[in-house]
Structures are given as structure tokens and as C-alpha cells.
Design a protein around this motif. Sequence first.
Motif, short mmCIF file in Angstrom:
data_model
loop_
_atom_site.label_atom_id
_atom_site.label_comp_id
_atom_site.label_asym_id
_atom_site.label_seq_id
_atom_site.Cartn_x
_atom_site.Cartn_y
_atom_site.Cartn_z
N ILE A 247 1.18 -1.47 -0.01
CA ILE A 247 0.17 -0.16 0.36
C ILE A 247 1.01 0.85 -0.07
CG2 ILE A 247 -1.63 1.06 1.33
CD1 ILE A 247 -2.69 -1.20 2.75
N GLU A 248 1.72 1.50 0.99
CA GLU A 248 2.58 2.25 1.22
C GLU A 248 3.62 2.46 -0.53
OE1 GLU A 248 2.85 5.22 2.76
OE2 GLU A 248 1.60 4.03 4.54
N ALA A 249 4.06 0.95 -1.23
CA ALA A 249 4.85 0.93 -1.87
C ALA A 249 4.64 2.78 -3.30
CB ALA A 249 5.08 0.41 -2.78
N THR A 250 5.77 3.37 -3.29
CA THR A 250 5.63 4.34 -4.44
C THR A 250 7.18 4.34 -4.99
OG1 THR A 250 7.45 6.07 -3.17
CG2 THR A 250 4.56 5.73 -2.80
N VAL A 276 -3.03 -8.42 -2.04
CA VAL A 276 -4.70 -7.08 -1.88
C VAL A 276 -3.35 -5.76 -1.10
CG1 VAL A 276 -6.51 -6.14 0.20
CG2 VAL A 276 -6.28 -9.03 -0.49
N GLY A 277 -2.68 -5.84 -0.87
CA GLY A 277 -1.73 -4.40 -0.79
C GLY A 277 -1.86 -3.54 -2.32
N LEU A 278 -1.60 -4.48 -3.03
CA LEU A 278 -1.28 -4.18 -4.06
C LEU A 278 -2.05 -3.61 -5.14
CD1 LEU A 278 1.77 -6.87 -5.35
CD2 LEU A 278 2.09 -4.14 -4.71
N ARG A 279 -3.27 -3.84 -4.17
CA ARG A 279 -4.49 -3.23 -5.04
C ARG A 279 -4.99 -1.99 -5.68
NH1 ARG A 279 -10.61 -5.13 -4.51
NH2 ARG A 279 -12.06 -3.34 -4.94
N ASN A 280 -4.65 -1.02 -5.18
CA ASN A 280 -4.60 0.25 -5.95
C ASN A 280 -2.77 0.51 -5.52
OD1 ASN A 280 -7.04 1.05 -5.41
ND2 ASN A 280 -7.32 0.28 -3.35
N THR A 281 -2.17 0.15 -6.32
CA THR A 281 -0.63 0.39 -6.04
C THR A 281 -0.33 0.15 -7.05
OG1 THR A 281 -0.31 0.58 -3.81
CG2 THR A 281 2.09 0.50 -5.32
N PHE A 282 0.43 0.96 -7.90
CA PHE A 282 1.26 1.34 -9.47
C PHE A 282 2.46 1.30 -9.14
CE2 PHE A 282 3.43 1.54 -13.27
CZ PHE A 282 2.75 -0.06 -13.78
N ASP A 308 -6.46 -8.69 -9.66
CA ASP A 308 -7.43 -7.29 -9.41
C ASP A 308 -6.99 -6.96 -9.72
OD1 ASP A 308 -9.45 -6.02 -7.76
OD2 ASP A 308 -8.17 -5.96 -6.46
N HIS A 309 -5.59 -6.66 -9.47
CA HIS A 309 -4.12 -5.44 -8.95
C HIS A 309 -4.26 -5.07 -10.64
CE1 HIS A 309 -0.73 -3.75 -9.19
NE2 HIS A 309 0.41 -4.82 -9.85
N ILE A 310 -4.38 -6.33 -11.24
CA ILE A 310 -3.64 -5.64 -12.70
C ILE A 310 -4.56 -4.91 -13.73
CG2 ILE A 310 -2.96 -7.61 -15.44
CD1 ILE A 310 -1.96 -9.46 -13.13
N VAL A 311 -5.81 -5.97 -13.26
CA VAL A 311 -7.46 -5.08 -13.91
C VAL A 311 -6.80 -3.88 -13.56
CG1 VAL A 311 -9.68 -5.23 -13.89
CG2 VAL A 311 -7.62 -6.90 -14.16
N ARG A 312 -6.90 -3.49 -12.45
CA ARG A 312 -7.07 -1.76 -11.47
C ARG A 312 -6.09 -1.11 -12.06
NH1 ARG A 312 -10.71 -1.31 -7.30
NH2 ARG A 312 -11.92 -2.46 -7.09
N GLN A 313 -4.83 -2.12 -12.42
CA GLN A 313 -3.93 -0.41 -12.99
C GLN A 313 -3.71 -0.85 -14.61
OE1 GLN A 313 -3.44 1.29 -10.38
NE2 GLN A 313 -4.34 0.07 -9.43
N ALA A 314 -4.42 -1.57 -15.22
CA ALA A 314 -3.70 -1.80 -16.12
C ALA A 314 -3.75 -0.05 -17.07
CB ALA A 314 -5.31 -2.59 -16.84
N ARG A 315 -4.47 0.66 -16.58
CA ARG A 315 -4.42 1.90 -16.95
C ARG A 315 -2.85 2.83 -17.31
NH1 ARG A 315 -7.86 5.56 -13.58
NH2 ARG A 315 -9.02 3.62 -13.07
N HIS A 316 -2.49 1.55 -16.47
CA HIS A 316 -0.53 2.52 -16.17
C HIS A 316 -0.38 1.31 -17.16
CE1 HIS A 316 -1.96 4.61 -13.40
NE2 HIS A 316 -2.67 3.78 -12.45
N SER A 317 -0.24 0.04 -17.31
CA SER A 317 0.33 -0.93 -18.23
C SER A 317 0.06 -1.40 -19.60
CB SER A 317 0.79 -1.67 -17.25
OG SER A 317 1.48 -3.30 -17.23
N ARG A 318 0.44 -0.92 -21.12
CA ARG A 318 0.28 -1.58 -21.45
C ARG A 318 -0.10 -3.57 -21.40
NH1 ARG A 318 1.00 -3.80 -25.92
NH2 ARG A 318 -0.37 -3.65 -27.98
N ARG A 319 0.97 -4.30 -20.60
CA ARG A 319 1.08 -5.43 -20.78
C ARG A 319 0.02 -5.81 -20.08
NH1 ARG A 319 6.40 -7.37 -18.13
NH2 ARG A 319 6.17 -9.44 -19.10
#
Length: 489
Positions: A247-250, A276-282, A308-319
Amino acid sequence: MRGPRRLILDRVETDYIRSQIDSGDNVRIKSALQSLSKSYRRGRTVHPSQLIGLVNSVTTTAFRPTIDEKVRRWVLNALARVGDAGTCIPAVQHLIKNHPDEPQTVAAGVAAIYKLCIRSDPAKALARINFDPQMRTLAALQHIPATQLDLKELPLDVERATPDLLKLALIVVGLDRSPENLLNPRHSDAEMVKALGTHHDPLVSQYCVWAITENDKLRVVHLGIDLKDIENHPDNVRGWLFQLLAIEATAAQPYWEYVSLGMGDPSVEARKGLAVGLRNTFVDIFEPLVMEWVTTEPDAEVRQHIMDHIVRQARHSRRYHLYAVEIYDGEPPGSLLRNSMEASAIQTPIYAVFRQIGAGAQGLFGGITMVDKQYNIGNLNAGAVGFDSSPAVNYGATNVQVLSQQQVQAIESELAKLEAALHDTTGLPQEKKHEALTYVSEAKEDPSPSKVGKVIEFVEHLGTLAEAGTALAPYAAALGTALGAALGM
């Protein structure tokens, strides 16, 4: 850090949560109730038209004899958030009276009654139920402002308090509802959370980490746990530690080594916490790790959280985008995974793509038109580059051509390898390493020959600055080979 907030849960998301509650599977029920409760804590509510049906599902679950202790607690937490006294008090009383030997269940029930009876008399609903007065006060604090309660039983004496009371107090701290100096008259709650992190009861340590993940005023610095010893902690504590670090990763502080460690942890519980922690982290550096992890993870529940993480962060990653669409397209309509991916995709760009496929359009490999599926290449000039056995590739004016998905993936794979090598390389000036990583990041976002060519040229330049830069030449050579093959050179 905590992700965007919306006032109303999307109908698709609510339908998915309800379907999981009705599934009869304790793992799925608990996960859905946790998600629902957290949404309400974050200020989001179910649409009024869906509320009655959802409350009915939760109250029905309360009377199921097959649910376990954790589900019972989360049923009570959810009823306190979404229910009303007339509908839900009988279910709450049923769980309290039938499980008096479960202190955490009783406490969750007391908290629920205080919330549901906020406009009436909770004492009436709690009649003939015996419990510790400190427990009652701590439970009430989860929903009732401290100014409206008699706090004569507080603060706790942390030296003598039972683990169950300490866990309740930490819940109140995590919810940011604690009165001043709840845990000690001379020390702040943040200081006490740090002190209790080394408590002999692993569940108390776990609740300390949970409190930090939930309370926006607390951060990793408030941990009372030495991260260097993370592998020596119990599975449950490691799970929450990995979740907090994710969650805290930047980009500035990615906690790279701990995230990598968590992906290979032998415990399912620990790996689940990380996912679970990666859910909203990219963070860019996680992308190749996640793409490998999702294909090798043996546990189905953990894989679903990674997706869940991959789908939610797909806007940031083409892969991520391509992988998510391919998986969704390969699933039958109405499958659990499809429904889960749709719920994760709500209010993100990839949701429209899922809806196209769900409506009967062809999938990614059947011809859905997407802007970022292919690259039209032409009139690009990035100079000639060559290392060792790689061909010298000239990216000058060319006829317009389209790179296939396989060609783009080959380029992206080499970019990921180069990125990892850059992170691991020592001896390069920090500003040059940062510049190189920026070029790599831009090329990953848009793997056109011009941007990939810039990466190759810059890495070649690094080799003239330091011996460490020379070690990167093979990665640039492989990248040049992949690009040359894509352009037919």
C-alpha cells in the motif's frame, strides 16, 4: 495512497459482492464482507435499490450453521454498516448468544448493536448479556463518538490488558475513532501502536499492522517491527506487513526487496496479504514481477487478488491491459473470474473493453479495435545502433507498418529485463540511472521504435561513462535485436 473514493458502489460491484456472500463458501463470504465493510468505512454506500437484497443476504448468512468464527465477526461488522435495527438486531443477538465463548464475536456484536440502536437504547438490546465493561466501551467506540460515551473505564493498562482488549483498542485506533491517549495516559496512540508491535501475542502484532494500514494518519514509520526480521514473524503478521508495504510503495520508495520476498513467501496467507495490498498500487518496477507471479501462483484466491491488481492498474500498464483482456476474453460468460474482473474494472478504462466482449464483440485476438493494441510505425528516426552480435538498426523513414502483439511483447520483455538490470546495477551516477529508467518507462508505455531507440542509444552512452554501464550492453543488444526483428531488419 488509499485510492479514489466514490459515494455509491457501482451496481456491478454490489451484485458481485452479494453473489459471493450467497455462495456458501466461507473464504468467499469473508472476502466479500471485508470489501463491503471497507467500502463503507471509506464513505461509500450501496445504491438504495440494492440495499434490501444485500442486507437480506447478510442476515441470512448470520443464521447459517456452517459459517466459521471469522465469517461471524465480518457478518456483524457488515450488519453494523449496512443494516437497520428492525431487520438486523435478531441476527446480531443470535450470534452473540450462540457464541459467548468467542470474545471477538461478542465484541463485534456489541459494536453492531450500538450502531444499529444509535437512535434508541442499546442497553435494552444488550439485556441479559454479560461482558467486560472495558470491552463494551471499546466496542461502542467503533461507531459512537467518544463525547457521547462514559469513558471511565479508559485508558487501558496495556501491561495488564488481555490480548482481546488490546485487539479491540487497536481496532478503534485503526478506525481513527479513539479518544486521546486511549492506550496510555502519557503516550500517543501512535507511540503505543509502535510499542505493541513487538507484543508476545502475534494477533496483537497483526492488529498493530492492520491499524496502520487503515488509519491514514499512521505510516510505516509507526511500525514496531524491524522489517529486516520480516521472515521470522508468523504467517498472519507477515501477511499484514506485506500488505502495508504494498500500500505504501511508491516510485521513490518501492520496498522492492520486500515485495519480491512476499511473492515467493511459502505461506498462502502472507502472499495473499501482499496481493491485496497491491490492489491500488502501481510501481513500474513491480510490473515484470507481477506478470511472472500471476502465472506461477498456485493458490486460486491469491491469483484472483493478483488479477484484481492487474485489472485495476491496467490503465498504467499496456502489458497488464493486454493480459487482462486476453484472460477475460478466454473466460465463458458469467464465470466467477469474469464477474470478479468486471467488478474490479469499474470506473477504469478497461471496463468498456470488457463490456464490448461481454456484449458479443470479438475478443482481443478476434479483432476488437483498441487504440493501444497495435502501433502504426512510420517516418521515425532514432539513428543506428548496434552492440556485439546485434544488428545495427536504422530507425529512419520507413513505410507505415503495424507491429503485431507478439512483436510488441518481445520488445516489452527485453525492456523489462533491462529495467531490472538497471535497478540492480551499482556504480552508475544516480542521475544517469534515473534518466535511463525514465526512458525505459516511456518506452514501456509506448514501445514505438523512436522511444525504444532512445533507450538503446542512452544505454550505449552509459557504457562510455562507467564500467557498470558496459555491463548493460547485452540487454540493450537484445532489445535492439527484438526491435530489428519487428521491423524486418
